[in-house]
Design an enzyme around this catalytic site. Structure first.
Site, short mmCIF file in Angstrom:
data_model
loop_
_atom_site.label_atom_id
_atom_site.label_comp_id
_atom_site.label_asym_id
_atom_site.label_seq_id
_atom_site.Cartn_x
_atom_site.Cartn_y
_atom_site.Cartn_z
N CYS A 198 101.79 41.58 109.49
CA CYS A 198 101.15 40.27 109.68
C CYS A 198 102.07 39.11 109.33
O CYS A 198 101.78 37.97 109.69
CB CYS A 198 99.89 40.16 108.84
SG CYS A 198 98.59 41.18 109.49
N1 CO8 Z 1 78.75 47.72 109.89
C1 CO8 Z 1 77.82 47.75 108.89
N2 CO8 Z 1 78.11 47.99 107.60
C2 CO8 Z 1 79.39 48.30 107.30
C3 CO8 Z 1 80.41 48.31 108.27
C4 CO8 Z 1 80.05 48.02 109.61
N3 CO8 Z 1 80.94 48.00 110.59
N4 CO8 Z 1 81.56 48.61 107.69
C5 CO8 Z 1 81.32 48.78 106.38
N5 CO8 Z 1 79.99 48.61 106.15
C6 CO8 Z 1 79.27 48.72 104.87
C7 CO8 Z 1 80.00 49.63 103.89
O1 CO8 Z 1 79.63 50.98 104.11
C8 CO8 Z 1 79.53 49.12 102.55
O2 CO8 Z 1 78.27 49.64 102.28
P1 CO8 Z 1 77.87 50.04 100.75
O3 CO8 Z 1 77.91 48.73 100.00
O4 CO8 Z 1 76.51 50.64 100.90
O5 CO8 Z 1 78.95 50.98 100.29
C9 CO8 Z 1 79.34 47.62 102.79
O6 CO8 Z 1 79.24 47.45 104.21
C10 CO8 Z 1 80.49 46.78 102.29
O7 CO8 Z 1 81.75 47.33 102.74
P2 CO8 Z 1 83.13 46.76 102.30
O8 CO8 Z 1 83.16 46.58 100.81
O9 CO8 Z 1 84.22 47.59 102.92
O10 CO8 Z 1 83.11 45.33 103.04
P3 CO8 Z 1 83.89 44.03 102.69
O11 CO8 Z 1 82.91 43.01 102.31
O12 CO8 Z 1 85.05 44.29 101.79
O13 CO8 Z 1 84.51 43.64 104.11
C11 CO8 Z 1 86.64 43.73 105.24
C12 CO8 Z 1 85.42 44.52 104.76
C13 CO8 Z 1 86.17 42.76 106.31
C14 CO8 Z 1 87.63 44.71 105.83
C15 CO8 Z 1 87.28 42.95 104.07
O14 CO8 Z 1 87.47 43.79 102.95
C16 CO8 Z 1 88.63 42.33 104.42
O15 CO8 Z 1 88.81 41.65 105.40
N6 CO8 Z 1 89.62 42.51 103.56
C17 CO8 Z 1 90.94 41.91 103.76
C18 CO8 Z 1 91.71 42.74 104.68
C19 CO8 Z 1 93.01 42.13 105.06
O16 CO8 Z 1 93.34 40.98 104.84
N7 CO8 Z 1 93.78 42.93 105.71
C20 CO8 Z 1 95.00 42.49 106.20
C21 CO8 Z 1 95.33 43.50 107.21
S1 CO8 Z 1 96.08 42.85 108.55
C22 CO8 Z 1 97.74 43.29 108.53
O17 CO8 Z 1 98.44 43.33 107.58
C23 CO8 Z 1 98.24 43.65 109.85
C24 CO8 Z 1 98.80 45.02 109.83
C25 CO8 Z 1 99.32 45.37 111.19
C26 CO8 Z 1 98.27 45.22 112.24
C27 CO8 Z 1 98.50 46.19 113.34
C28 CO8 Z 1 97.49 46.02 114.48
C29 CO8 Z 1 96.34 46.97 114.47
#
Ligand code: CO8
Length: 373
Positions: free
Chosen positions: A156
């Site tokens: 990224c």
């Molecule tokens: N629908 C419904 N519920 C869901 C879903 C879904 N799709 N997914 C998860 N849940 C549920 C989980 O099961 C969990 O339930 P429970 O509480 O019962 O266990 C609940 O929702 C909460 O889950 P999370 O704690 O995982 O959810 P978050 O609030 O943390 O949100 C995110 C998830 C959106 C992924 C968030 O953590 C986030 O954005 N974090 C930052 C990530 C980030 O910045 N990453 C950077 C990566 S990008 C990068 O570096 C590029 C790399 C190269 C890219 C290559 C191209 C592909």
């Protein structure tokens, strides 16, 4: 002293879009199919039933409403859940070269330049569609640029790392004008079968033209006041796809050969690191956070950006101060902060300061402090 100036930017947006409801329908159809096909194993406790996704969760957790993609149909086919992008012959331009051309031409036009004014091209993005010849050299040829080109990959943060390389090249005299181009086809490496991440990414391409300050008219573009890069190793965002995969057939096609992340951990670890990096960079430039008019942050997660901006400023940032493009584009990896800069740099006055900041896998962080000319 010769300084580097961002004299133009460009953006290519694939016309096709997928909104959250459409993506979730396709994912949930796949979940139903899977659970039906594995009903007996699930019943015997030998296999876990897959859980459905939801548009409400996606928007609340990430701020994403839709994404632009190269191919809609393949991604939305529950039996495929992967873009369909046919191979091209060696005589045709690659997809990334084609995207790069469109974005680069807009950047050149905005700067009032011809390709003949440019002497270097850096293609900086998370995934190259082939190892060689470099996509950048193909793009250099397609633009008709006499000079040199190379590819850069820091996930990224690729575009900001490319920006530092471009600014250094211009300031040390190894180039007069450098194009930094980021053709991100994130849908190619996104696991659309993974509920935790199937909604995260979109496709787009940005271009930035960096030139010597003495060649750019007063009042045009942005002075690059300084760049700062930071890396810290982490497995929390990882992709094991690579040329050695064929040397162990058992791993081919496994989920770890696509994007995988521990989203919560990334959020918790990267947010403070980014805020500290921006603050330290500002301090080194004898600047204070209150001197900033705008922050063009990497676009991975809305809550994350709001937290980072608050940590930097010591108060909530307005939407004008920290613009968001996530709702429309989702995470476009290294293109994200540049899209924010491209679409939201109007309304600044001469002397106004801003920071372009990316962050992501590695971990990697790139901070670029700019001043409106
Ligand atoms: N629908 C419904 N519920 C869901 C879903 C879904 N799709 N997914 C998860 N849940 C549920 C989980 O099961 C969990 O339930 P429970 O509480 O019962 O266990 C609940 O929702 C909460 O889950 P999370 O704690 O995982 O959810 P978050 O609030 O943390 O949100 C995110 C998830 C959106 C992924 C968030 O953590 C986030 O954005 N974090 C930052 C990530 C980030 O910045 N990453 C950077 C990566 S990008 C990068 O570096 C590029 C790399 C190269 C890219 C290559 C191209 C592909």
């Amino acid at each position: 002293m010769i300084k580097a100036v961002i004299s133009g930017t460009g953006l290519y947006t694939p016309p096709a879009t997928i909104d959250n409801a459409e993506l979730v329908d396709a994912f949930n159809a796949y979940v139903e199919l899977f659970n039906r096909e594995h009903a007996d194993e699930i019943e015997r406790g030998e296999c876990e039933a897959l859980q459905p996704s939801s548009p409400e969760f996606i928007e609340k957790a990430s701020g994403i409403k839709r994404r632009h993609v190269i191919d809609r149909e393949g991604i939305l086919d529950p039996n495929r859940l992967c873009p369909s992008i046919p191979d091209r012959s060696n005589d045709e331009p690659s997809v990334q070269c084609e995207m790069g051309l469109a974005a680069a031409r807009e950047a050149l036009q905005q700067a009032g330049r011809e390709a003949s004014d440019v002497d270097a091209v850096i293609v900086a993005c998370s995934n190259m569609q082939r190892p060689y010849p470099a996509i950048s050299i193909e793009l250099q040829a397609a633009l008709g640029i006499d000079g040199f080109a190379y590819d850069v990959n820091v996930a990224c943060s690729s575009a900001t790392f490319g920006l530092q390389a471009a600014a250094n090249a211009v300031e040390t005299g190894s180039a007069n004008a450098v194009l930094v181009v980021s053709p991100e086809i994130c849908s190619g490496h996104l696991n659309f079968r993974d509920r935790d991440s199937h909604f995260i990414f979109g496709d787009a391409c940005t271009a930035i033209l960096v030139e010597r300050s003495d060649r750019v008219a007063e009042g045009q573009g942005f002075d690059v006041l300084g760049t700062r890069l930071k890396t810290q190793f982490s497995n929390n965002i990882r992709n094991n796809f690579g040329f050695l995969n064929r040397a162990d057939e058992s791993g081919v096609g496994q989920p770890d050969k696509l994007f995988i992340q521990q989203g919560r951990k990334v959020f918790k670890e990267v947010s403070p690191l980014v805020a500290e990096t921006i603050q330290a960079h500002l301090a080194d430039q004898q600047l204070a956070p209150e001197n900033l008019t705008r922050m063009w942050l990497h676009q991975a997660n809305l809550n994350m950006n709001q937290l980072i901006a608050k940590r930097v400023l010591g108060r909530d940032a307005t939407i004008e101060e920290a613009p968001v493009i996530l709702d429309e584009y989702a995470n476009t990896s290294s293109a994200g902060s540049i899209i924010a800069f491209h679409l939201h740099h109007d309304g600044l006055s001469s002397g106004d300061l801003g920071v372009i900041c990316s962050f992501g896998a590695g971990y990697s962080i790139g901070s670029v402090i700019v001043r409106k000319r």
